[in-house]
Every structure is written in C-alpha cells, then in structure tokens.
Write an enzyme that holds these catalytic residues in place. Structure first.
Site, PDB file in Angstrom:
ATOM      1  N   LYS A 267       2.535 -14.269  14.034  1.00 52.22           N
ATOM      2  CA  LYS A 267       3.398 -13.966  12.925  1.00 52.22           C
ATOM      3  C   LYS A 267       4.115 -12.670  13.089  1.00 52.22           C
ATOM      4  O   LYS A 267       3.972 -11.763  13.299  1.00 52.22           O
ATOM      5  CB  LYS A 267       2.494 -14.078  11.792  1.00 52.22           C
ATOM      6  N   ASP A 272       7.645  -8.061   4.064  1.00 51.09           N
ATOM      7  CA  ASP A 272       7.017  -9.192   3.319  1.00 51.09           C
ATOM      8  C   ASP A 272       6.925  -8.511   1.851  1.00 51.09           C
ATOM      9  O   ASP A 272       6.303  -7.698   1.282  1.00 51.09           O
ATOM     10  CB  ASP A 272       5.731  -9.783   3.508  1.00 51.09           C
ATOM     11  N   LYS A 279       5.229  -8.721  -4.633  1.00 49.68           N
ATOM     12  CA  LYS A 279       3.840  -8.007  -4.419  1.00 49.68           C
ATOM     13  C   LYS A 279       3.937  -6.658  -5.454  1.00 49.68           C
ATOM     14  O   LYS A 279       5.306  -6.269  -5.872  1.00 49.68           O
ATOM     15  CB  LYS A 279       3.907  -7.135  -3.008  1.00 49.68           C
ATOM     16  N   ASP A 290       3.600  -6.382   8.637  1.00 46.33           N
ATOM     17  CA  ASP A 290       3.539  -7.961   8.567  1.00 46.33           C
ATOM     18  C   ASP A 290       3.956  -8.711   9.801  1.00 46.33           C
ATOM     19  O   ASP A 290       3.669 -10.013   9.953  1.00 46.33           O
ATOM     20  CB  ASP A 290       3.970  -8.548   7.226  1.00 46.33           C
ATOM     21  N   ASP A 349       4.388 -15.500  -1.588  1.00 49.06           N
ATOM     22  CA  ASP A 349       3.691 -14.482  -0.872  1.00 49.06           C
ATOM     23  C   ASP A 349       2.780 -15.095  -0.017  1.00 49.06           C
ATOM     24  O   ASP A 349       2.207 -14.253   0.927  1.00 49.06           O
ATOM     25  CB  ASP A 349       3.114 -13.256  -1.756  1.00 49.06           C
ATOM     26  N   GLU A 351       3.574 -16.685   2.696  1.00 45.42           N
ATOM     27  CA  GLU A 351       4.741 -17.134   3.520  1.00 45.42           C
ATOM     28  C   GLU A 351       4.244 -17.244   5.226  1.00 45.42           C
ATOM     29  O   GLU A 351       4.858 -18.047   5.932  1.00 45.42           O
ATOM     30  CB  GLU A 351       5.854 -16.216   3.434  1.00 45.42           C
ATOM     31  N   ARG A 353       1.781 -18.578   6.799  1.00 43.05           N
ATOM     32  CA  ARG A 353       1.407 -19.873   7.118  1.00 43.05           C
ATOM     33  C   ARG A 353       2.627 -20.803   7.015  1.00 43.05           C
ATOM     34  O   ARG A 353       2.703 -21.662   7.820  1.00 43.05           O
ATOM     35  CB  ARG A 353       0.291 -20.394   6.142  1.00 43.05           C
TER      36      ARG A 353
END
Length: 497
Positions: A267, A272, A279, A290, A349, A351, A353
C-alpha cells in the site's frame, strides 16, 4: 559500514574497541575471561566492585586495559544466562553499538558470537547482528540544517567466528545482514520523508532508480493506463488530489524461468487525510507513513537484489494521495473495481483496501506462487495487537505458517487473526456488491475479508502493519518493518536460510 570476520585470541586483537559480555551473575564469557587473564584479573576486580553486574543492556567502557591489544574494551551486560536468547543477543549487540557510536572508535570487534543462542546457529546470529548494527547507526537528517559529523563515526565492525560455523557461512550471513540493514534504512527514509517530497511520483522515481541500479525491470502505469485496465476503485481514491496516481510494477527474475513468482503488494498512500471523511487534525502529520507498505516492498526488493537471491519476485505498489477536494469521492458513491465487482464507499478513510483490491486483481496476470500484501491498513489492528506485532490473515494455512516462522526467525513477529466467512456478512451493501467498511467490530478482520474477495485465484496473505510501521513520541519515525520478516520469508523460499 564495513563488516568482516576476525579470528585470534581476544586479548591479541588490535582494534579501536573490543566488545565482550558479562552475565548478570557477574559470570564472564569466554572472551571476557581471556581478557581477565591477560590483564591479571582486572575485569574480575571491576565486576567484583559492582561497577558491572551484567544486567541486560548495561555497558562499561574501559581504556588501555593492561595486557590487551585493543585500545578500548567495552563490557556489555547480557542479563541472566538461562534467559539469553536470540532477541537478547541482538539487544546486546545494539547496546554495544549505541555505547560506541560517539566514542571516537572507528572500528570494533564484537566477541559475542559464541554466546549466540545455540538453537539459532552462528550464521543467523551474525545476520541479526549486522542488521542490528546498521539499525542503531541509522540517522534521518535529510532535511536537517546541520548534518552530523561522520569523521569519527564507527565505520568497521568485525565479528569473531562462532563455533560450528564455517568462515564461508559467516561471510554470507554478514552479506545478508548488511543487505537487510540497508534495506530497512532505505524503507525508513522513504517513510520519514515529508509528504510534499515523497509523493506517488517520487516513489515511482525511486523504483525506477532501484531498477537501474539492480537490474530489476520496472514499469510505471499512469492514470490513463489504469483507466484502460478498469481500476476504478484505485482511481477513486486519488480523485480529490492534484498528485497523479502511479501503479508501480517491479519484476526481479533470478530464479528458474519456469518458477512462479512470489508477488508482494504494498500500500502506497503517500498522505492520507481521510478524504471527505476527514481525519482529526491531531496526529495527522503521521499519515505520511501510510505508504510504509509500499516502502517495505521497495526495501525488500533492494535486499534480495543485493543478495542476488535465486528466486522470482514481483513487487506491486499502487500509490496515491488521499485528499478532499471538489472532485473527491464521496461517502455513498459506488465504484467499479478491476475485477468487475462494485463497491459502495461508506467511508473515504478506508481507502487502502480500495487501491489494494485492484492491485490484487492485477497480480493474477503473473500466475503467482503466492501473494502477500503489506499495508498500514487499520487502526483496529493497533487496538488488537498494539505496536509489538503485525497482524496476519491468510486464505492458506501453509503460507500463513511460513510467514509466522519467518517473523519469529527475523525477530519481526506477526500474529494470525481469522477471516472466517461469518465476518463477510458485515460487508453487505444494499447498493453494490459490497461496502468498503464493515463497522467497528473486528475492523482489521473485515478489512482483510474485503481483500479476500479479490484473491480467489491464488494463495494469499495480508500483513496489517498499522501498529508496527512507525513509532510516535520521542522516538518518532519509521521502523522499516516488516522488511526483516519478508526477506527471511524469501530467503527460506530460495533455500538460503
């Protein structure tokens, strides 16, 4: 850092610093006993006076010890002898390097090899030691105004040859340990870089540079390429940012031509914000981490290329920035993945996956032996497992066992969680094939269950590294995990452990 093997009586070794161990009972190791004899009982006097009792992690630096050729002798506490294992050995080496790094000693000899746990073997101990040295010496000063003076830094480390370990095996272990250490450092630096520097484009440039240096074939797919492939799920994440998405594919082919590759999927969300599901502001700066899953894939490929490991490995890194904006994906939107399955976006959020699922579908074209994805995927994993161990979920028991064993061997552990079909119920949607979240209960598991819907055609495992990829607080920074686990996994597969 230059690593080597040295032989000879400890008291005769000429070096800037000689490292020997003391157990908590004040029992001298064989090397320490040799120095004690050469110095006519000086070390025994020191331990007897209570200046060094052998407590784990304690150190005492001695200068100009009589009868000893080394300029300095560093006594390192090993703790209780009966409890001295692989982790304690690595910690002792790390403590020694921390004590020496600012002393002015440019070279050192570590005479702790014979204390390495018998079951682990000398080669494994040396592999761990070399990577531990580089881990302690790592510094991130890319954007510091004043760089650290390296003129007096520890630059050479030799290790005495462990018993029942050939010189050739020891040398190979040091090469492996150094490769792992450098790969961890590379992974850390990518994670620590600010998000205005480490963008998807920057990650793609780093992959291309690694490919040029190591002979790895690298392809970077642009937005138009992803649109043609139907990667609507991945592209939905980058809809709100000006940073163009990149899909990095790296092929390391050093195994037999007919051997199916291991595919690693990382990933790569370089920042993010949460998107429209924004967030909280506190701690949001840490969302630059991230992309640590993607960084770990780059680091792992760097390591196996340095080792010239005879194996076929493919690295896939979907990389995006997740930002709010006028064109950003909204909660309630429905997107179509590369697999053809539709997804209702219930939380922007969640995201990671969404980019991983298209990468997992793309992985099918390599007809893989297995696929392992690595992602800072869920805060729920931190709640479940803390910052000690990574979460592991898999659709194949043998693959899960391999990864668990590799983590144990590398001291980079994972813990398996279930992905039973019962959990799939939480992903039901009234408006698409599935929702992208399954609610608060078992958040890490339902995230993996989501990914499992895209992995039906191969053996697959998922590593959730949300709790292990970086540290907060005074030691804030990327950890480089799970590069050691992944490299050990590939070493075992290549028959090199």
């Amino acid at each position: 850092m230059e690593f080597s093997i040295k032989s000879g009586s400890p008291e005769k070794l000429r070096t800037g610093a000689l490292i020997v161990g003391i157990y908590e009972s004040r029992k001298l190791t064989a090397a320490a006993a040799a120095l004690d004899a050469a110095s006519k009982g000086r070390i025994g006097e020191i331990t007897g006076s209570g200046d060094m009792e052998g407590k784990a992690g304690s150190t005492l630096l001695l200068h100009k010890l009589p009868g000893v050729a080394a300029e300095r002798v560093l006594l390192v506490g090993l703790g209780k002898e009966k409890e001295f294992g692989a982790r304690e050995y690595r910690d002792a080496v790390a403590a020694a390097v921390r004590a020496l790094r600012d002393t002015g000693a440019s070279d050192a000899v570590c005479a702790l090899a014979d204390e390495a746990p018998r079951k682990s073997g000398g080669a494994r101990a040396l592999r761990q030691a070399a990577s531990a040295v580089l881990d302690v010496l790592y510094r991130y000063d890319t954007h510091a105004r004043h760089k650290k003076d390296e003129s007096r830094a520890l630059a050479k480390m030799a290790f005495t040859l462990p018993k029942k370990c050939s010189a050739s095996a020891a040398e190979e272990a040091l090469v492996q340990g150094a490769a792992i250490g450098h790969a961890v450092a590379f992974t850390k630096t990518l994670g620590n870089l600010p998000p205005n520097v480490c963008t998807p484009t920057y990650l793609a440039e780093q992959a291309l540079e690694l490919g040029r240096k190591s002979g790895i074939a690298v392809t970077v797919l642009e937005r138009a390429d992803m649109q043609k492939l139907g990667m609507g799920s991945l592209l939905s994440v980058s809809a709100g940012t000006r940073q163009p998405p990149k899909f990095i594919a790296m092929e390391y082919r050093a195994g037999k031509k007919a051997d199916a590759p291991v595919v690693l999927v990382g990933k790569g969300v370089t920042f993010d914000s949460g998107g429209i599901s924004l967030k909280p502001g506190e701690g949001m700066d840490e969302m630059k981490y991230d992309m640590c899953g993607g960084a770990s894939v780059l680091g792992t490929l760097q390591a196996i290329a340095a080792m010239k490991l005879p194996i076929n490995v493919v690295g896939l890194i979907p990389t995006v920035e997740n930002m709010p904006g006028g064109a950003a994906t909204r909660p309630g939107d429905v997107v179509k993945s590369m697999s053809g399955q539709t997804i209702e976006i219930l939380n922007t959020d969640a995201e990671g996956r969404l980019i991983l699922c298209d990468a997992l579908t793309y992985a099918e074209r390599f007809e893989p032996a297995c696929v392992v994805d690595i992602a800072t995927l869920t805060g729920a994993c931190i709640i479940a497992l803390g910052h000690v161990t990574s979460g592991l979920m898999a659709n194949d028991d043998a693959l899960a066992d391999e990864l668990l064993a590799a983590g144990q061997s590398a001291l980079d552990r994972a813990w398996r969680l279930p992905i039973w079909d019962d959990y799939q119920e939480q992903l039901k949607s009234n408006f698409a094939d599935m929702g992208n979240i399954g609610g608060r209960p078992a958040g890490s598991i339902t995230a993996a269950c989501f990914l499992s819907r895209f992995t039906k055609k191969y053996k697959w495992a998922h590593l959730d590294i949300a709790g292990t990829a970086w540290k907060s607080g005074k030691d804030k920074g990327a950890t480089g995990r799970p590069v050691p686990l992944l490299v050990n996994f590939l070493l075992e597969r290549a028959g090199k452990l």
